[in-house]
Design a protein around this motif. Structure first.
Motif, short mmCIF file in Angstrom:
data_model
loop_
_atom_site.label_atom_id
_atom_site.label_comp_id
_atom_site.label_asym_id
_atom_site.label_seq_id
_atom_site.Cartn_x
_atom_site.Cartn_y
_atom_site.Cartn_z
N UNK A 9 -5.98 -8.93 13.62
CA UNK A 9 -5.54 -7.81 13.39
C UNK A 9 -4.22 -7.73 12.69
N UNK A 10 -3.16 -8.43 13.31
CA UNK A 10 -1.91 -8.63 12.78
C UNK A 10 -2.03 -9.07 11.27
N UNK A 11 -2.86 -10.39 11.31
CA UNK A 11 -3.05 -10.98 9.92
C UNK A 11 -3.47 -10.03 8.90
N UNK A 12 -4.40 -9.01 9.27
CA UNK A 12 -5.22 -7.93 8.33
C UNK A 12 -3.86 -7.15 8.25
N UNK A 13 -2.99 -6.57 8.82
CA UNK A 13 -2.04 -5.50 8.60
C UNK A 13 -0.96 -6.29 7.65
N UNK A 14 -0.63 -7.54 7.61
CA UNK A 14 0.10 -8.38 6.97
C UNK A 14 -0.48 -8.61 5.54
N UNK A 15 -1.70 -8.93 5.53
CA UNK A 15 -2.49 -9.10 4.38
C UNK A 15 -2.66 -7.75 3.47
N UNK A 16 -2.67 -6.67 4.29
CA UNK A 16 -2.68 -5.35 3.51
C UNK A 16 -1.34 -4.93 2.91
N UNK A 17 -0.43 -5.62 3.41
CA UNK A 17 1.05 -5.40 2.93
C UNK A 17 1.26 -6.14 1.75
N UNK A 18 0.93 -7.41 1.75
CA UNK A 18 1.16 -8.17 0.80
C UNK A 18 0.19 -8.18 -0.38
N UNK A 19 -0.85 -7.41 -0.28
CA UNK A 19 -1.91 -7.49 -1.39
C UNK A 19 -1.60 -6.44 -2.43
N UNK A 20 -1.49 -6.69 -3.53
CA UNK A 20 -1.19 -5.94 -4.86
C UNK A 20 -2.19 -4.83 -4.98
N UNK A 21 -2.00 -3.69 -4.77
CA UNK A 21 -2.81 -2.60 -5.10
C UNK A 21 -2.82 -2.06 -6.40
N UNK A 22 -3.23 -2.87 -7.33
CA UNK A 22 -3.44 -2.63 -8.54
C UNK A 22 -5.02 -2.16 -9.10
N UNK A 23 -4.96 -1.15 -10.26
CA UNK A 23 -6.37 -0.60 -10.43
C UNK A 23 -7.13 -1.81 -11.08
N UNK A 24 -6.49 -2.77 -11.79
CA UNK A 24 -7.48 -3.77 -12.44
C UNK A 24 -8.23 -4.51 -11.19
N UNK A 25 -7.87 -4.75 -10.35
CA UNK A 25 -8.34 -5.62 -9.19
C UNK A 25 -9.46 -4.70 -8.53
N UNK A 26 -9.81 -3.44 -8.74
CA UNK A 26 -10.68 -2.69 -8.11
C UNK A 26 -12.04 -3.31 -8.01
N UNK A 27 -12.44 -3.69 -9.36
CA UNK A 27 -13.74 -4.01 -9.69
C UNK A 27 -13.95 -5.63 -9.30
N UNK A 28 -13.10 -6.20 -9.24
CA UNK A 28 -13.17 -7.75 -8.95
C UNK A 28 -13.42 -8.16 -7.46
N UNK A 29 -12.43 -7.23 -6.62
CA UNK A 29 -12.42 -7.74 -5.21
C UNK A 29 -12.51 -6.43 -4.38
N UNK A 30 -12.89 -6.67 -3.27
CA UNK A 30 -13.19 -5.35 -2.32
C UNK A 30 -11.70 -5.11 -1.59
N UNK A 31 -10.78 -5.86 -1.74
CA UNK A 31 -9.53 -5.60 -0.81
C UNK A 31 -8.92 -4.24 -1.12
N UNK A 32 -8.72 -4.08 -2.48
CA UNK A 32 -8.05 -2.47 -2.80
C UNK A 32 -8.85 -1.48 -2.12
N UNK A 33 -10.04 -1.35 -2.12
CA UNK A 33 -10.83 -0.22 -1.49
C UNK A 33 -10.78 -0.25 0.07
N UNK A 34 -10.67 -1.51 0.71
CA UNK A 34 -10.55 -1.55 2.11
C UNK A 34 -9.14 -1.18 2.60
N UNK A 35 -8.10 -1.79 1.76
CA UNK A 35 -6.81 -1.30 2.23
C UNK A 35 -6.64 0.07 2.08
N UNK A 36 -7.12 0.78 0.97
CA UNK A 36 -7.10 2.23 0.74
C UNK A 36 -7.76 2.88 1.96
N UNK A 37 -8.91 2.65 2.05
CA UNK A 37 -9.68 3.15 3.25
C UNK A 37 -8.97 3.22 4.57
#
Length: 150
Positions: A9-37
């Motif tokens: 869980x700590x790794x997930x929180x760190x990953x969500x803070x380090x991941x760039x939330x850019x709109x271009x990545x929305x269609x490529x990888x699910x991280x943006x949607x999961x972090x926002x949710x």
């Protein structure tokens, strides 16, 4: 991948803070949607859980107390489930096409004179490594690099 749940869980929180939330990545990888949710559910779901508990107590009284507790725990645990998924995802090895993209991004950064801490073993690249390189690329390169590199 024998990590404790807490460290995942700590790794997930760190990953969500380090991941760039850019709109271009929305269609490529699910991280943006999961972090926002997950961040949305962290803010909203505790209030919904309290409202749910109050309404159930008003309608059903204490006769449905086990159901009330179960539903409240489910609602409150949703952000934790998101961070757990992100923690597992951050430690997952990159597939070959993303390894190639990672290498392309590192080359692009190095061509522009930006130092990147490159991993020696490209077979053990993880999603967290991709996130860090993407974050550095978004900070230090122009915004068009993502369209040209994918």
């Amino acid at each position: 991948m024998n990590q404790s749940m807490y460290s995942t869980i700590r790794a997930g929180v760190s990953y969500s803070q380090n991941w760039p939330l850019q709109p271009e990545l929305n269609s490529m990888l699910p991280e943006n949607r999961m972090i926002r949710m997950t961040t949305w559910s962290q803010k909203i779901l505790p209030a919904i859980a309290v409202l749910n508990g109050w309404m159930q107590l008003q309608w059903f009284g204490v006769t449905q107390l086990p159901l009330l507790v179960a539903m409240t725990l489910l609602l409150v645990s949703m952000p934790v489930q998101g961070w757990y998924w992100l923690g597992i995802r951050s430690a997952t090895k990159l597939p070959p096409n993303l390894v190639h993209w990672y290498q392309h991004l590192v080359e692009k950064l190095q061509q522009n004179g930006i130092t990147v801490v490159e991993r020696e073993d490209n077979h053990s690249l993880r999603y967290r490594d991709l996130g860090l390189v993407l974050q550095q690329a978004y900070r230090q390169l122009d915004k068009a690099f993502i369209r040209n590199s994918w």
